[in-house]
Design an enzyme around this catalytic site. Structure first.
Site, PDB file in Angstrom:
ATOM      1  N   TRP A  70       0.817  -1.218   0.000  1.00  0.00           N
ATOM      2  CA  TRP A  70       0.000   0.000   0.000  1.00  0.00           C
ATOM      3  C   TRP A  70       0.845   1.260   0.000  1.00  0.00           C
ATOM      4  O   TRP A  70       0.435   2.289  -0.530  1.00  0.00           O
ATOM      5  CB  TRP A  70      -1.042  -0.031   1.113  1.00  0.00           C
ATOM      6  CG  TRP A  70      -0.664   0.312   2.520  1.00  0.00           C
ATOM      7  CD1 TRP A  70       0.340  -0.203   3.251  1.00  0.00           C
ATOM      8  CD2 TRP A  70      -1.373   1.225   3.379  1.00  0.00           C
ATOM      9  NE1 TRP A  70       0.331   0.323   4.521  1.00  0.00           N
ATOM     10  CE2 TRP A  70      -0.712   1.189   4.621  1.00  0.00           C
ATOM     11  CE3 TRP A  70      -2.476   2.054   3.226  1.00  0.00           C
ATOM     12  CZ2 TRP A  70      -1.124   1.970   5.711  1.00  0.00           C
ATOM     13  CZ3 TRP A  70      -2.887   2.823   4.302  1.00  0.00           C
ATOM     14  CH2 TRP A  70      -2.216   2.769   5.521  1.00  0.00           C
ATOM     15  N   ASP A  84      -0.171  -0.957  11.999  1.00  0.00           N
ATOM     16  CA  ASP A  84       0.434  -1.793  13.026  1.00  0.00           C
ATOM     17  C   ASP A  84       1.345  -0.938  13.909  1.00  0.00           C
ATOM     18  O   ASP A  84       2.455  -0.646  13.533  1.00  0.00           O
ATOM     19  CB  ASP A  84       1.206  -2.960  12.405  1.00  0.00           C
ATOM     20  CG  ASP A  84       2.045  -2.590  11.179  1.00  0.00           C
ATOM     21  OD1 ASP A  84       1.845  -1.523  10.568  1.00  0.00           O
ATOM     22  OD2 ASP A  84       2.920  -3.396  10.833  1.00  0.00           O
ATOM     23  N   GLU A  99       8.850   9.021   8.211  1.00  0.00           N
ATOM     24  CA  GLU A  99       7.747   8.075   8.037  1.00  0.00           C
ATOM     25  C   GLU A  99       6.440   8.613   8.613  1.00  0.00           C
ATOM     26  O   GLU A  99       5.369   8.367   8.059  1.00  0.00           O
ATOM     27  CB  GLU A  99       8.145   6.777   8.735  1.00  0.00           C
ATOM     28  CG  GLU A  99       7.113   5.693   8.735  1.00  0.00           C
ATOM     29  CD  GLU A  99       7.510   4.532   9.635  1.00  0.00           C
ATOM     30  OE1 GLU A  99       6.973   3.450   9.422  1.00  0.00           O
ATOM     31  OE2 GLU A  99       8.329   4.733  10.558  1.00  0.00           O
TER      32      GLU A  99
END
Length: 531
Positions: free
Chosen positions: A140, A291, A475
């Site tokens: 993704w 996650d 990130e």
């Protein structure tokens, strides 16, 4: 016995034409367990990505013949027998946009075959990796990376990455989480249909091949429909109270993840639940891409209460609706009315079920359904914007969600992931690039242009501010303090594929002005790549 036989059949179907190779945990057995238990590396993924200097059988034989007696000997053994991954650093640029453009070559990998004994999976065409510990292509992530590639005129890389994903579907019957053998037992949020929509190619042969890939992906997600029993759940399929079918995240294995082995063992031990059950829910959380998040936690805060496989998520089902609609449209364009009618029917039933079960009419937002409790979970998250992104929401629902987002999810530096500060990385105060894009595109679809611009400009400013301070694109970010994000089971990563892609694409829609803060000006007349 019958259910086990059906599940075995489903597993074989999901495996595709090629049997998945062993993961490092399966290949190295007691050596892998010893390295991960000793926490030899700060990041468990380091050893999972190591390249053997000789055959795995020879390495395991050497380990068994003379097992290291302490951590120092174990470290020396690993150094003798494995090549550990390292990372290159990009040069510094003068502006954020120039820096992002300079990163594409740094993050691009050539087509390659790999050492058969290593964990990496070969790919036939060039591709872009996220960066940092993420040294391989991810499913993704790649859609959001492709958005920036298109904005920077790199349609060649968009097409070559699509070739890679088609190759993976052909080999394994799915697009795995990433191109490592230890990722083959799960996928990630299904963005392949949206990736295909980014392609500029009008080749009939290519379109036919991609339609075949789209249908194979749908088969993967719906394979569990063949083994549903009285529990109402099998593999990635869930039967809702009215008999309609929706989907959940899952993983075909119920063991610790290779890349987070020590962490999973510790979480499962503390959970007090059957170990395979906890491992499965951790793995399913990894398939979700979130996650981890309070969305999956029974108590909203403690990872040991993870129960991902009990949750019917709004984002996954919105994406599968897009997939079904895409297949129907492409079948109709190919003259296959039977196929078009079938997938239009599947999409219509899914949309009705999303509206019936995933809409919180009391509070005015879309959420996740707890199949075990037979009710919506109490967690408001940025995933509530997926039905707007997909075009499933009604105008009234979109209006109510826009109000909730401005009141509860909009932070000084962009969109919060949830309202919950659990310490998990997919919770407050963190904001993530893909969720900014989903929000901006979804809100613009329903004409909430001011809120969309507000989210976009706050996000761009956060990325730019931190890049000027550190020289890095990260990130994730803390959108409360507009600083690097935190939480999670590994150190904060820079690179970073999807942040580069989303930020660059948003800058194309909301161009920066020339002032010292490089704040975006009024929104441009741009396409946000609606499917």
């Amino acid at each position: 016995m019958l259910r086990r036989a059906i599940m075995a059949c489903v597993a074989l179907c999901l495996a595709g034409a090629t049997a998945p190779p062993d993961s490092p945990a399966e290949r190295y057995g007691p050596l892998f367990e010893a390295v991960q238990s000793a926490r030899l590396f700060d990041d468990s993924k380091t050893f999972a990505d190591a390249i053997p200097r000789e055959s795995p059988d020879a390495i395991v034989a050497a380990y068994r013949a003379d097992p290291p007696r302490d951590v120092a000997q174990l470290r020396a053994f690993v150094a003798r027998h494995f090549i550990l991954p390292d990372e290159a650093r990009p040069p510094r640029a003068d502006t954020l946009a120039e820096h992002i453009r300079s990163l594409w070559p740094q993050l691009t990998r050539p087509p390659h075959s790999v050492t058969p004994a290593g964990s990496e999976i070969a790919l036939p065409a060039p591709y872009v990796v996220p960066g940092g510990r993420f040294r391989e292509i991810y499913y993704w992530d790649s859609y959001f990376t492709m958005l920036g590639l298109k904005a920077d005129g790199r349609a060649d890389l968009v097409e070559s990455m699509l070739d890679d994903f088609e190759s993976l579907i052909a080999r394994y019957g799915r697009i795995p989480n990433g191109t490592r053998t230890y990722y083959l037992s799960r996928s990630q949020p299904p963005f392949y249909a949206l990736m295909v929509a980014l392609s500029d190619s009008d080749s009939p042969r290519l379109m036919a091949r991609r339609l075949k890939g789209l249908r194979a992906e749908h088969d993967f997600w719906m394979a569990g429909a063949a083994c549903l029993d009285t529990s109402g759940r099998c593999a990635r399929v869930v039967r809702m109270p009215d008999g309609s079918l929706l989907n959940r995240y899952w993983d075909d294995k119920a063991t610790p993840r290779d890349e987070s082995w020590a962490e999973d063992v510790e979480t499962a031990r503390k959970s007090g639940r059957p170990l395979p059950e906890t491992y499965r829910d951790l793995r399913a959380g990894a398939e979700s891409g979130w996650d981890f998040s309070s969305r999956w936690l029974a108590d909203g805060t403690n990872l040991t209460t993870i129960r991902t496989s009990a949750i019917v998520p709004v984002d996954l089902n919105s994406l599968l609706w897009i997939l079904e609609r895409s297949i129907a449209a492409r079948c109709r364009a190919a003259g296959d009315e039977t196929c078009a009618t079938r997938y239009e029917g599947l999409a219509a039933r899914r949309r009705a079920a999303i509206g019936r079960y995933l809409w919180n009419a009391t509070d005015g937002w879309f959420g996740d359904w707890d199949h075990a409790a037979q009710r919506l979970t109490p967690i408001l998250s940025a995933a509530t914007l997926y039905p707007l992104f997909a075009g499933i929401a009604t105008p009234d629902q979109a209006n109510r969600i826009a109000s909730v987002v401005r009141a509860d999810l909009l932070g000084p530096g962009g969109l919060r992931t949830t309202r919950t500060d659990s310490g998990q990385q997919w919770d407050a105060p963190n904001g993530w690039a893909p969720l900014q894009w989903i929000a901006v595109a979804g809100l613009r679809r329903y004409r909430h242009n001011a809120l969309a611009a507000d989210i976009a400009t706050r996000w761009i400013a956060t990325v730019d501010r931190n890049w000027k301070a550190t020289g890095k694109i990260l990130e994730k970010y803390d959108v409360e303090q507009q600083r690097p994000g935190g939480g999670g089971e590994y150190p904060l990563q820079d690179g970073f594929g999807w942040t580069n892609g989303v930020t660059r694409a948003l800058m194309a829609c909301y161009p920066p002005s020339n002032d010292s803060e490089q704040r975006p000006a009024a929104p441009a007349d741009c396409s946000l790549s609606y499917h």
